[in-house]
Design an enzyme around this catalytic site. Sequence first.
Site, PDB file in Angstrom:
ATOM      1  N   THR A 221       0.906  -1.142   0.049  1.00  0.00           N
ATOM      2  CA  THR A 221       0.005  -0.129   0.107  1.00  0.00           C
ATOM      3  C   THR A 221       0.960   1.293   0.070  1.00  0.00           C
ATOM      4  O   THR A 221       1.665   1.339   0.670  1.00  0.00           O
ATOM      5  CB  THR A 221      -1.008  -0.119   1.070  1.00  0.00           C
ATOM      6  OG1 THR A 221      -1.479   1.249   1.580  1.00  0.00           O
ATOM      7  CG2 THR A 221      -0.113  -0.574   2.389  1.00  0.00           C
TER       8      THR A 221
ATOM      9  N   GLU B 155       0.302   3.719   1.882  1.00  0.00           N
ATOM     10  CA  GLU B 155       0.135   3.906   3.168  1.00  0.00           C
ATOM     11  C   GLU B 155       1.870   3.743   3.636  1.00  0.00           C
ATOM     12  O   GLU B 155       2.049   4.565   4.735  1.00  0.00           O
ATOM     13  CB  GLU B 155      -0.723   3.192   4.114  1.00  0.00           C
ATOM     14  CG  GLU B 155      -2.094   3.722   4.083  1.00  0.00           C
ATOM     15  CD  GLU B 155      -2.397   4.980   4.356  1.00  0.00           C
ATOM     16  OE1 GLU B 155      -2.151   5.572   5.479  1.00  0.00           O
ATOM     17  OE2 GLU B 155      -3.081   5.802   3.527  1.00  0.00           O
TER      18      GLU B 155
ATOM     19  N   TYR C 295      -1.618   0.391  10.935  1.00  0.00           N
ATOM     20  CA  TYR C 295      -2.036  -0.434   9.611  1.00  0.00           C
ATOM     21  C   TYR C 295      -0.770  -0.341   8.725  1.00  0.00           C
ATOM     22  O   TYR C 295      -0.301  -1.365   8.444  1.00  0.00           O
ATOM     23  CB  TYR C 295      -3.139   0.180   8.872  1.00  0.00           C
ATOM     24  CG  TYR C 295      -3.205  -0.192   7.344  1.00  0.00           C
ATOM     25  CD1 TYR C 295      -3.916  -1.643   7.220  1.00  0.00           C
ATOM     26  CD2 TYR C 295      -2.956   0.655   6.471  1.00  0.00           C
ATOM     27  CE1 TYR C 295      -4.086  -1.787   5.810  1.00  0.00           C
ATOM     28  CE2 TYR C 295      -3.045   0.391   5.309  1.00  0.00           C
ATOM     29  CZ  TYR C 295      -3.788  -0.978   4.741  1.00  0.00           C
ATOM     30  OH  TYR C 295      -3.947  -1.343   3.441  1.00  0.00           O
TER      31      TYR C 295
ATOM     32  N   LYS D  73       1.570  -3.368   7.504  1.00  0.00           N
ATOM     33  CA  LYS D  73       1.802  -3.691   6.037  1.00  0.00           C
ATOM     34  C   LYS D  73       3.482  -3.554   5.722  1.00  0.00           C
ATOM     35  O   LYS D  73       3.794  -4.086   4.881  1.00  0.00           O
ATOM     36  CB  LYS D  73       1.038  -2.659   5.257  1.00  0.00           C
ATOM     37  CG  LYS D  73      -0.414  -2.884   5.200  1.00  0.00           C
ATOM     38  CD  LYS D  73      -0.721  -4.073   4.386  1.00  0.00           C
ATOM     39  CE  LYS D  73      -2.086  -4.480   4.190  1.00  0.00           C
ATOM     40  NZ  LYS D  73      -2.180  -5.446   3.000  1.00  0.00           N
TER      41      LYS D  73
HETATM   42  P1  NAP Z   1     -11.380  -4.898   2.026  1.00  0.00           P
HETATM   43  O1  NAP Z   1     -12.768  -4.435   0.950  1.00  0.00           O
HETATM   44  O2  NAP Z   1     -11.634  -4.327   3.276  1.00  0.00           O
HETATM   45  O3  NAP Z   1     -11.433  -6.476   2.073  1.00  0.00           O
HETATM   46  C1  NAP Z   1     -10.489  -7.305   3.011  1.00  0.00           C
HETATM   47  C2  NAP Z   1     -10.876  -8.699   2.892  1.00  0.00           C
HETATM   48  O4  NAP Z   1     -10.018  -9.207   3.896  1.00  0.00           O
HETATM   49  C3  NAP Z   1     -12.273  -9.404   3.221  1.00  0.00           C
HETATM   50  O5  NAP Z   1     -12.450  -9.930   2.414  1.00  0.00           O
HETATM   51  C4  NAP Z   1     -11.980  -9.568   4.571  1.00  0.00           C
HETATM   52  O6  NAP Z   1     -13.085 -10.548   4.853  1.00  0.00           O
HETATM   53  C5  NAP Z   1     -10.552 -10.135   4.861  1.00  0.00           C
HETATM   54  N1  NAP Z   1      -9.986 -10.525   5.898  1.00  0.00           N
HETATM   55  C6  NAP Z   1     -10.002  -9.575   6.833  1.00  0.00           C
HETATM   56  N2  NAP Z   1      -9.397  -9.985   7.972  1.00  0.00           N
HETATM   57  C7  NAP Z   1      -9.250 -11.375   7.618  1.00  0.00           C
HETATM   58  C8  NAP Z   1      -8.502 -12.503   8.177  1.00  0.00           C
HETATM   59  N3  NAP Z   1      -8.197 -12.280   9.482  1.00  0.00           N
HETATM   60  N4  NAP Z   1      -8.368 -13.827   7.502  1.00  0.00           N
HETATM   61  C9  NAP Z   1      -8.833 -13.883   6.481  1.00  0.00           C
HETATM   62  N5  NAP Z   1      -9.561 -12.676   5.600  1.00  0.00           N
HETATM   63  C10 NAP Z   1      -9.491 -11.544   6.362  1.00  0.00           C
HETATM   64  O7  NAP Z   1     -10.193  -4.443   1.237  1.00  0.00           O
HETATM   65  P2  NAP Z   1      -9.800  -4.049  -0.177  1.00  0.00           P
HETATM   66  O8  NAP Z   1      -9.992  -2.597  -0.453  1.00  0.00           O
HETATM   67  O9  NAP Z   1     -10.428  -5.012  -1.403  1.00  0.00           O
HETATM   68  O10 NAP Z   1      -8.372  -4.025  -0.097  1.00  0.00           O
HETATM   69  C11 NAP Z   1      -7.714  -5.236  -0.533  1.00  0.00           C
HETATM   70  C12 NAP Z   1      -6.256  -5.327   0.078  1.00  0.00           C
HETATM   71  O11 NAP Z   1      -5.509  -4.411  -0.457  1.00  0.00           O
HETATM   72  C13 NAP Z   1      -6.008  -5.393   1.600  1.00  0.00           C
HETATM   73  O12 NAP Z   1      -4.918  -6.024   1.781  1.00  0.00           O
HETATM   74  C14 NAP Z   1      -5.988  -3.728   1.617  1.00  0.00           C
HETATM   75  O13 NAP Z   1      -5.116  -3.588   2.846  1.00  0.00           O
HETATM   76  C15 NAP Z   1      -5.062  -3.580   0.418  1.00  0.00           C
HETATM   77  N6  NAP Z   1      -4.961  -2.222  -0.189  1.00  0.00           N
HETATM   78  C16 NAP Z   1      -6.249  -1.756  -0.419  1.00  0.00           C
HETATM   79  C17 NAP Z   1      -6.107  -0.529  -1.143  1.00  0.00           C
HETATM   80  C18 NAP Z   1      -7.323   0.390  -1.560  1.00  0.00           C
HETATM   81  O14 NAP Z   1      -7.533   1.350  -1.996  1.00  0.00           O
HETATM   82  N7  NAP Z   1      -8.800  -0.620  -1.788  1.00  0.00           N
HETATM   83  C19 NAP Z   1      -4.883   0.094  -1.573  1.00  0.00           C
HETATM   84  C20 NAP Z   1      -3.912  -0.292  -1.086  1.00  0.00           C
HETATM   85  C21 NAP Z   1      -3.875  -1.666  -0.535  1.00  0.00           C
HETATM   86  P3  NAP Z   1     -14.509 -10.205   5.442  1.00  0.00           P
HETATM   87  O15 NAP Z   1     -15.263  -9.888   4.407  1.00  0.00           O
HETATM   88  O16 NAP Z   1     -14.851 -11.674   6.245  1.00  0.00           O
HETATM   89  O17 NAP Z   1     -14.173  -9.025   6.579  1.00  0.00           O
HETATM   90  O1  G4F Z   2     -10.807   6.665   2.752  1.00  0.00           O
HETATM   91  P1  G4F Z   2      -9.690   6.502   3.689  1.00  0.00           P
HETATM   92  O2  G4F Z   2     -10.233   5.858   4.992  1.00  0.00           O
HETATM   93  O3  G4F Z   2      -8.665   5.501   3.154  1.00  0.00           O
HETATM   94  P2  G4F Z   2      -6.929   5.426   3.274  1.00  0.00           P
HETATM   95  O4  G4F Z   2      -6.708   5.929   5.238  1.00  0.00           O
HETATM   96  O5  G4F Z   2      -6.181   6.266   2.519  1.00  0.00           O
HETATM   97  O6  G4F Z   2      -6.781   3.946   3.262  1.00  0.00           O
HETATM   98  C1  G4F Z   2      -7.249   3.478   2.347  1.00  0.00           C
HETATM   99  O7  G4F Z   2      -6.102   3.542   1.166  1.00  0.00           O
HETATM  100  C2  G4F Z   2      -4.816   2.868   1.489  1.00  0.00           C
HETATM  101  C3  G4F Z   2      -3.986   3.215   0.320  1.00  0.00           C
HETATM  102  O8  G4F Z   2      -3.350   4.518   0.605  1.00  0.00           O
HETATM  103  C4  G4F Z   2      -5.296   1.344   1.540  1.00  0.00           C
HETATM  104  F1  G4F Z   2      -3.933   0.855   2.204  1.00  0.00           F
HETATM  105  C5  G4F Z   2      -6.163   1.051   2.890  1.00  0.00           C
HETATM  106  O9  G4F Z   2      -6.506  -0.154   3.060  1.00  0.00           O
HETATM  107  C6  G4F Z   2      -7.603   1.989   2.654  1.00  0.00           C
HETATM  108  O10 G4F Z   2      -7.856   0.977   1.242  1.00  0.00           O
HETATM  109  O11 G4F Z   2      -9.292   7.935   4.048  1.00  0.00           O
HETATM  110  C7  G4F Z   2      -8.614   8.617   3.077  1.00  0.00           C
HETATM  111  C8  G4F Z   2      -8.519  10.163   3.673  1.00  0.00           C
HETATM  112  C9  G4F Z   2      -7.727  10.036   4.976  1.00  0.00           C
HETATM  113  O12 G4F Z   2      -6.785  11.137   4.902  1.00  0.00           O
HETATM  114  C10 G4F Z   2      -8.842  10.519   6.130  1.00  0.00           C
HETATM  115  O13 G4F Z   2      -8.306  11.164   7.204  1.00  0.00           O
HETATM  116  O14 G4F Z   2      -9.738  10.827   3.720  1.00  0.00           O
HETATM  117  C11 G4F Z   2      -9.557  11.376   5.244  1.00  0.00           C
HETATM  118  N1  G4F Z   2     -11.174  11.537   5.857  1.00  0.00           N
HETATM  119  C12 G4F Z   2     -11.909  12.475   6.093  1.00  0.00           C
HETATM  120  N2  G4F Z   2     -12.960  12.399   6.588  1.00  0.00           N
HETATM  121  C13 G4F Z   2     -11.745  10.382   6.087  1.00  0.00           C
HETATM  122  C14 G4F Z   2     -13.005  10.896   6.583  1.00  0.00           C
HETATM  123  N3  G4F Z   2     -11.588   9.005   5.981  1.00  0.00           N
HETATM  124  C15 G4F Z   2     -12.809   8.250   6.424  1.00  0.00           C
HETATM  125  N4  G4F Z   2     -12.587   6.960   6.395  1.00  0.00           N
HETATM  126  N5  G4F Z   2     -14.022   8.704   6.966  1.00  0.00           N
HETATM  127  C16 G4F Z   2     -14.076  10.124   7.017  1.00  0.00           C
HETATM  128  O15 G4F Z   2     -15.145  10.574   7.462  1.00  0.00           O
END
Ligand code: NAP
Ligand code: G4F
Length: 362
Positions: A127, A129, A151, A155
Amino acid sequence: MKKALITGISGQDGSYLSEFLLDKGYDVHGMIRRSSVDYRERIAHIEGHPHFHLHYGDLGDSMSLLNIIGKIRPDEIYNLAAQSHVQVSFDVPEFTADVDAVGVLRILEAVRLTGQVKTCRIYQASTSELYGKVEEVPQTETTPFHPYSPYAVAKQYGFWIVKEYREAYHMFCCSGILFNHESERRGETFVTRKITLAAARIAQGRQDKLRLGNLSALRDWGYARDYVECMWLMLQNDKPQDYVIATGRQHSVREFCMLAFHYAGIELEFQGVGIEEKGIDKNSGRILVEVSSDFYRPTDVVNLCGDPTKAMTELGWDPSKTGFEELVKLMVEYDMKKIAMEKAETKIRVNLEEYLEKGVVK
Ligand code: NAP
Ligand code: G4F
């Protein structure tokens, strides 16, 4: 037929990757956790597909991983499972470390202990992050890491242990350093989806106000459906390498909010600063968006923008398929329909209850 195992298959990315791999002709295996409500909304439409199989397991449970990986003997593993919410990681830091850090180690060891070092390729969901309190903008594969939440620290371990196993055991394992990617399947407490759902509800009279945290945070937002292709491309490469996956464009939470409300038919303007800032409907003068300290984080990442040049040149990946405006539009359109359906369902239920009370329908 190639076999793939996806952890986190019920999540946003897992669902898109499943569709992508099924289209490519893979036999897709997914790991799921038992839940009290056993309905997996994002993958319900593919359950029942002859090449789609689900297995119970957990990244916290080595035995389940050894069992699943040893039984399936996958050609490719996509480790997408994680406690993926940054703000929640401050509330459950130990669980986050166990799943997001040690969980990666458990997968690597399960592959090694079942004798699949030479046959199984592994993708790790890393990520942006990791860049956290950023040391340069835009961020590339060589930008120093400065993780800035429990987090991100977890990671970071995942990233380094993948690199370690690649070098120590010559395993084909690599990390995709993915910047934020969103979609109509995004979890409802991430900021983009929270905004698009609220804009749809407010436009249809189902919510009064939206409360957000830091409106000035900058993110590089892409479309999740476009990003899963990169995960696959990385495992088809000659050599295992880590790649930044991003659009190269940056927008603030405030900009996302204004655009989302625009697509919902409301023109917002922001006035004030910090906790006093408000998003006001230009037409009615109503305050629709307020800032709340409940959504501030102890440390926040505020300046993410990725440089996808390496993925473009070496993997042939195109980061410009779905632009920012298109992404916001498709999410709002989806949520406008979702809320309209919910309204219609409520109306039907209320009417039916009235008829039942009056004895019109028995
Ligand atoms: P998500 O929608 O939150 O999905 C997370 C998945 O992980 C769900 O299927 C959840 O299962 C499963 N999980 C959580 N804890 C677990 C455990 N202990 N054992 C097995 N499964 C578990 O996340 P996503 O947005 O698809 O992201 C996928 C991956 O990419 C994550 O690793 C995230 O950290 C990483 N990532 C995401 C972004 C982004 O912007 N989306 C960016 C960078 C990296 P349940 O449905 O049962 O909760
Ligand atoms: O949507 P967010 O919660 O995503 P964040 O923290 O960037 O994390 C996501 O992206 C990461 C990749 O960079 C992944 F690794 C991670 O698993 C996840 O998918 O927040 C985005 C930004 C933050 O700066 C937060 O402070 O939005 C700001 N924010 C402002 N108001 C908020 C809110 N975030 C959330 N969730 N809720 C609010 O009300």
